[in-house]
Design a protein around this motif. Structure first.
Motif, PDB file in Angstrom:
ATOM      1  N   SER A  75       1.196  49.830  35.224  1.00 51.56           N
ATOM      2  CA  SER A  75       0.860  48.783  36.190  1.00 51.56           C
ATOM      3  C   SER A  75       0.076  49.391  37.345  1.00 51.56           C
ATOM      4  O   SER A  75       0.192  50.589  37.625  1.00 51.56           O
ATOM      5  N   ILE A  92       3.746  48.365  30.730  1.00 56.00           N
ATOM      6  CA  ILE A  92       3.756  47.368  29.662  1.00 56.00           C
ATOM      7  C   ILE A  92       3.560  48.082  28.332  1.00 56.00           C
ATOM      8  O   ILE A  92       2.741  49.001  28.230  1.00 56.00           O
ATOM      9  N   ILE A 100       7.779  44.636  29.221  1.00 55.34           N
ATOM     10  CA  ILE A 100       7.533  45.321  30.489  1.00 55.34           C
ATOM     11  C   ILE A 100       8.766  46.136  30.860  1.00 55.34           C
ATOM     12  O   ILE A 100       9.884  45.620  30.911  1.00 55.34           O
ATOM     13  N   LEU A 129      -3.990  48.654  25.421  1.00 52.87           N
ATOM     14  CA  LEU A 129      -3.630  47.876  26.598  1.00 52.87           C
ATOM     15  C   LEU A 129      -4.231  48.487  27.855  1.00 52.87           C
ATOM     16  O   LEU A 129      -4.315  49.716  27.989  1.00 52.87           O
ATOM     17  N   ASP A 130      -4.625  47.618  28.793  1.00 47.34           N
ATOM     18  CA  ASP A 130      -5.065  48.028  30.131  1.00 47.34           C
ATOM     19  C   ASP A 130      -4.509  47.031  31.131  1.00 47.34           C
ATOM     20  O   ASP A 130      -4.824  45.836  31.058  1.00 47.34           O
ATOM     21  N   TRP A 131      -3.690  47.503  32.071  1.00 43.22           N
ATOM     22  CA  TRP A 131      -3.128  46.648  33.116  1.00 43.22           C
ATOM     23  C   TRP A 131      -4.048  46.786  34.324  1.00 43.22           C
ATOM     24  O   TRP A 131      -3.976  47.747  35.087  1.00 43.22           O
ATOM     25  N   VAL A 164      -3.579  41.684  32.269  1.00 41.86           N
ATOM     26  CA  VAL A 164      -3.511  42.760  31.284  1.00 41.86           C
ATOM     27  C   VAL A 164      -4.562  42.475  30.215  1.00 41.86           C
ATOM     28  O   VAL A 164      -4.665  41.341  29.732  1.00 41.86           O
ATOM     29  N   SER A 208      -7.780  38.665  27.658  1.00 44.20           N
ATOM     30  CA  SER A 208      -7.158  38.751  28.967  1.00 44.20           C
ATOM     31  C   SER A 208      -5.844  37.978  28.953  1.00 44.20           C
ATOM     32  O   SER A 208      -5.815  36.802  28.560  1.00 44.20           O
ATOM     33  N   LEU A 214      -0.204  37.286  33.291  1.00 42.30           N
ATOM     34  CA  LEU A 214       1.248  37.443  33.225  1.00 42.30           C
ATOM     35  C   LEU A 214       2.002  36.329  33.937  1.00 42.30           C
ATOM     36  O   LEU A 214       3.189  36.121  33.680  1.00 42.30           O
TER      37      LEU A 214
END
Length: 368
Positions: free
Chosen positions: A157, A164, A173, A194-196, A202, A218, A221
């Protein structure tokens, strides 16, 4: 008469100084080479003033460690540097230059190491590709903690307090403060990245290849809404940057790659006229782009596949680009015999750091 001559001399001196100021600050600068001029409309090359050193100075570009590394990270809270060796051992170097092995555990078949934004933790993916396993390194305890079995992807995060992670059935999470996990979304997926990128966003993507189309989605959350960012793009791979709404994306058309500046809404803001990989770049403080750009890419090179497979290595030039359009210049080095294939760029305390894929050494470039 002497008094008038004195006034005339003063006027001539002032005129000469004014002329020099105009020449250096207001004259029209030389046109840029095609490579640089096409980056931004009306961009200019920035010339840094180079003063003659009064005494011997340390090299502007230098290898900092005498051992090969797999990757590194910086704990920005303490100023300590951490190096993961090729065998997976963790070496710490303090701001005072004291170096010690803080964890000697051997980790096999390392694939990736990513640090939390504050550098307090690091996430490692290993046992790749047969049985991918994820673990978290805690710099407070110098120990590893495994993520649940069957984890296929994970990301930090922006506040470094959560992580995540995905398995084949769901997104979850993990709260680092209490060690508890909660389900974020039911999701069936066998391969995922994944990329937060912000508090509520995310990005989910399929590993890139020129052999098949990839997409980036995209996830909000706050409402668990999934929306497409980029759909069915060949060779699509992207990198998103801390404290920025920007990223770099690599696309491929007829197996010809090109790299673009993009935002969190999926808008393409600029298409550059040079080719490199997003992993060889860094957006710093939202306005400066540092990139390692291959001087030559073979005609039969397929990106990003060949780069990820390590079937190709490059000889890079380092560039700094002002994203406001103010200018761009090459970070020249004194030692022309050092071949650089740079990845994982970081700026810290006036230096640009990176790993050189050619010799697996840790390098720095003095920006000041």
């Amino acid at each position: 008469m002497k008094k008038y001559l004195k006034y005339i001399a003063i006027i001539l001196v002032i005129t000469a100084i004014a002329g020099a100021v105009y020449y250096f600050f207001f004259r029209e600068r030389e046109a840029l080479p095609e490579f640089i001029g096409g980056l931004f409309p009306g961009s200019e090359k920035i010339d840094r003033e180079i003063a003659e050193p009064e005494e011997a100075e340390e090299p502007q570009l230098q290898a900092l460690e005498d051992f090969p590394i797999f990757d590194y990270w910086i704990n920005v809270e303490t100023g300590d540097f951490y190096y993961v060796t090729l065998a997976g051992q963790v070496v710490k170097e303090t701001e005072a230059g004291e170096r010690s092995t803080v964890n000697s555990q051997i980790i096999t078949r390392l694939n990736r190491v990513t640090a939390s934004p504050n550098g307090r933790y690091a996430l490692a993916k290993f046992n790749y590709p047969n049985l991918p396993t994820f673990g978290i390194f805690n710099t407070a305890t110098d120990s590893w903690q495994p993520l649940p079995e069957n984890t296929i992807a994970a990301a930090w995060s922006p506040d470094s307090q959560r992580l995540i992670y995905a398995n084949e059935n769901s997104l979850n999470i993990l709260n680092l403060s209490n060690g508890r996990s909660s389900k974020a979304l039911d999701l069936t997926q066998k391969a995922l990245e994944l990329d937060w990128v912000s508090d509520e966003l995310v990005f989910l993507s399929v590993p890139a290849s020129v052999e098949h189309a990839s997409s980036i989605w995209s996830l909000n959350l706050s409402n668990n809404r999934l929306t497409p960012l980029f759909e069915d793009e060949i060779g699509l791979t992207a990198k998103w940057f801390e404290n920025s709404d920007l990223g770099l994306a690599l696309f491929s058309v007829n197996r010809s790659p090109f790299i673009s500046l993009v935002d969190h809404a999926g808008e393409v803001l600029n298409v550059f006229n040079f080719t490199t990989l997003p992993s060889k770049c860094l957006i710093y403080l939202g306005s400066k782009l540092y990139c390692a750009v291959p001087k030559n890419i073979g005609l039969n090179t397929e990106l990003p596949d060949d780069y990820y497979k390590k079937s190709v290595y490059f000889d890079d030039a380092l560039y700094e680009i002002d994203l406001t359009g103010a200018g761009v210049f090459e970070l020249t080095t004194e030692n022309k015999n050092v071949a650089i294939d740079a990845e994982h760029l970081e700026v810290y305390a006036g230096r640009l750091y990176f790993k050189n894929r050619i010799d697996n050494r840790f390098y720095s470039f003095n920006l000041e």
